[in-house]
Write a protein that holds these residues in place. Structure first.
Motif, short mmCIF file in Angstrom:
data_model
loop_
_atom_site.label_atom_id
_atom_site.label_comp_id
_atom_site.label_asym_id
_atom_site.label_seq_id
_atom_site.Cartn_x
_atom_site.Cartn_y
_atom_site.Cartn_z
N VAL A 1 0.87 -1.18 0.00
CA VAL A 1 0.00 0.00 0.00
C VAL A 1 0.91 1.23 0.00
CG1 VAL A 1 -1.91 1.18 1.13
CG2 VAL A 1 -1.71 -1.31 1.32
N ILE A 2 0.71 2.09 -0.99
CA ILE A 2 1.57 3.26 -1.19
C ILE A 2 0.70 4.50 -1.23
CG2 ILE A 2 3.16 4.38 -2.82
CD1 ILE A 2 3.93 1.49 -3.73
N CYS A 3 1.20 5.58 -0.64
CA CYS A 3 0.48 6.85 -0.68
C CYS A 3 1.35 7.91 -1.34
CB CYS A 3 0.09 7.31 0.72
SG CYS A 3 -0.82 8.86 0.74
N LEU A 4 0.77 8.57 -2.33
CA LEU A 4 1.36 9.75 -2.97
C LEU A 4 0.38 10.89 -2.70
CD1 LEU A 4 2.28 8.14 -6.42
CD2 LEU A 4 3.84 8.61 -4.53
N ASP A 5 0.44 11.45 -1.50
CA ASP A 5 -0.52 12.46 -1.08
C ASP A 5 -0.57 13.60 -2.08
OD1 ASP A 5 -2.48 13.11 0.79
OD2 ASP A 5 -1.15 14.49 1.84
N THR A 6 -1.76 13.92 -2.56
CA THR A 6 -1.95 14.86 -3.66
C THR A 6 -3.04 15.87 -3.33
OG1 THR A 6 -1.39 13.07 -5.18
CG2 THR A 6 -2.50 14.96 -6.13
N HIS B 1 -5.17 19.58 -11.85
CA HIS B 1 -3.77 19.79 -12.23
C HIS B 1 -2.84 18.88 -11.43
CE1 HIS B 1 -0.09 21.75 -13.47
NE2 HIS B 1 0.23 21.93 -12.20
N GLU B 2 -2.99 18.89 -10.09
CA GLU B 2 -2.15 18.05 -9.24
C GLU B 2 -2.42 16.57 -9.48
OE1 GLU B 2 0.39 18.87 -7.13
OE2 GLU B 2 0.16 20.89 -7.95
N ALA B 3 -3.67 16.22 -9.72
CA ALA B 3 -4.00 14.82 -9.99
C ALA B 3 -3.30 14.33 -11.26
CB ALA B 3 -5.52 14.66 -10.13
N LYS B 4 -3.24 15.19 -12.27
CA LYS B 4 -2.57 14.81 -13.51
C LYS B 4 -1.07 14.61 -13.27
CE LYS B 4 -2.49 16.16 -18.35
NZ LYS B 4 -2.96 17.15 -19.33
N GLY C 1 -0.54 11.53 -11.17
CA GLY C 1 -0.85 10.35 -11.96
C GLY C 1 0.37 9.89 -12.74
N ARG C 2 1.10 10.86 -13.29
CA ARG C 2 2.34 10.52 -14.01
C ARG C 2 3.39 9.95 -13.06
NH1 ARG C 2 1.92 15.92 -17.05
NH2 ARG C 2 0.68 15.34 -18.86
N VAL C 3 3.48 10.54 -11.87
CA VAL C 3 4.43 10.05 -10.86
C VAL C 3 4.08 8.60 -10.49
CG1 VAL C 3 5.20 10.35 -8.47
CG2 VAL C 3 5.00 12.34 -9.97
N ALA C 4 2.79 8.35 -10.27
CA ALA C 4 2.35 6.99 -9.92
C ALA C 4 2.69 6.01 -11.04
CB ALA C 4 0.85 6.99 -9.64
N LEU C 5 2.49 6.44 -12.27
CA LEU C 5 2.80 5.57 -13.40
C LEU C 5 4.29 5.24 -13.44
CD1 LEU C 5 1.63 4.13 -15.85
CD2 LEU C 5 1.90 6.25 -17.15
N GLU C 6 5.14 6.24 -13.21
CA GLU C 6 6.59 5.99 -13.15
C GLU C 6 6.93 4.97 -12.06
OE1 GLU C 6 9.15 9.45 -12.90
OE2 GLU C 6 7.70 10.61 -14.06
N THR D 1 9.28 17.92 -5.05
CA THR D 1 8.07 18.09 -4.26
C THR D 1 8.32 17.78 -2.78
OG1 THR D 1 5.77 17.38 -4.02
CG2 THR D 1 7.33 15.72 -4.76
N GLN D 2 7.46 18.32 -1.94
CA GLN D 2 7.52 18.03 -0.51
C GLN D 2 6.80 16.73 -0.16
OE1 GLN D 2 9.17 19.66 1.74
NE2 GLN D 2 9.73 21.49 0.61
N ILE D 3 6.15 16.14 -1.13
CA ILE D 3 5.35 14.94 -0.88
C ILE D 3 6.25 13.78 -0.49
CG2 ILE D 3 3.82 13.24 -1.94
CD1 ILE D 3 2.79 15.54 -3.71
N LYS D 4 5.92 13.18 0.64
CA LYS D 4 6.64 12.00 1.10
C LYS D 4 5.84 10.77 0.66
CE LYS D 4 8.84 9.83 5.02
NZ LYS D 4 9.47 8.89 4.15
#
Length: 169
Positions: free
Chosen positions: A107-112, A117-120, A123-128, A158-161
């Protein structure tokens, strides 16, 4: 989703558009585009595009907790885009009865931020990240290290952990 209903942005924060899980995306789209004014508003805020994108993947939104353990177990990786969803998925997995197969689910979280705009972007980050995880020969052994490496190398902008937990079902 993990809530009791599907909530989409409305004309104000106090007036979300609420649908039952299982409502087809096409039906949601039609109800949001009843008048030309509504269609213009929900096109502008990205909700109609969200419905179109959703309908290209599946018929309707599904509630995570309503999925059978057998259906959940088909997923090796679950990605959440909000920490509260990540927490709800983990809590659900930890309270289910273990299956005979007892398989790992990452289970992975990419808090968005909750906007188109951020979802797009995420989404690319998740795909990578998915492409990286898909290349491994042993996801359970290599997954945690790959996620950590991804955080260090790919998430410098990004600051997203990236949160990651392995649950067993």
């Amino acid at each position: 989703g993990t809530g009791s209903q599907v909530r989409l942005p409305g004309k104000s924060a106090m007036e979300p558009q609420i649908f039952k899980f299982g409502t087809p995306y096409s039906e949601m789209y039609r109800s949001l585009a009843v008048t030309p004014e509504d269609e213009a508003f929900f096109s502008h805020n990205g909700v109609l595009q969200l419905c179109k994108r959703g309908s290209s993947v599946k018929l309707a939104p599904q509630r995570w907790q309503d999925m059978t353990s057998k259906a959940v177990q088909k997923h090796h990786v679950v990605i959440a885009f909000e920490e509260r969803i990540y927490d709800a998925v983990i809590e659900d997995l930890q309270t289910r009865e273990p299956t005979e197969d007892f398989k790992a689910i990452h289970v992975i979280c990419l808090d968005t931020k909750d906007n188109p705009h951020e979802a797009k972007l995420q989404g690319r980050v998740a795909l990578e990240l998915c492409w990286i995880l898909e290349q491994t020969k042993d996801l359970d052994m290599e997954g945690p290290e790959l996620v950590e490496q991804f955080q260090e190398e790919q998430m410098t902008h990004t600051q997203i952990k990236v949160l990651h937990q392995i649950c067993y079902l």
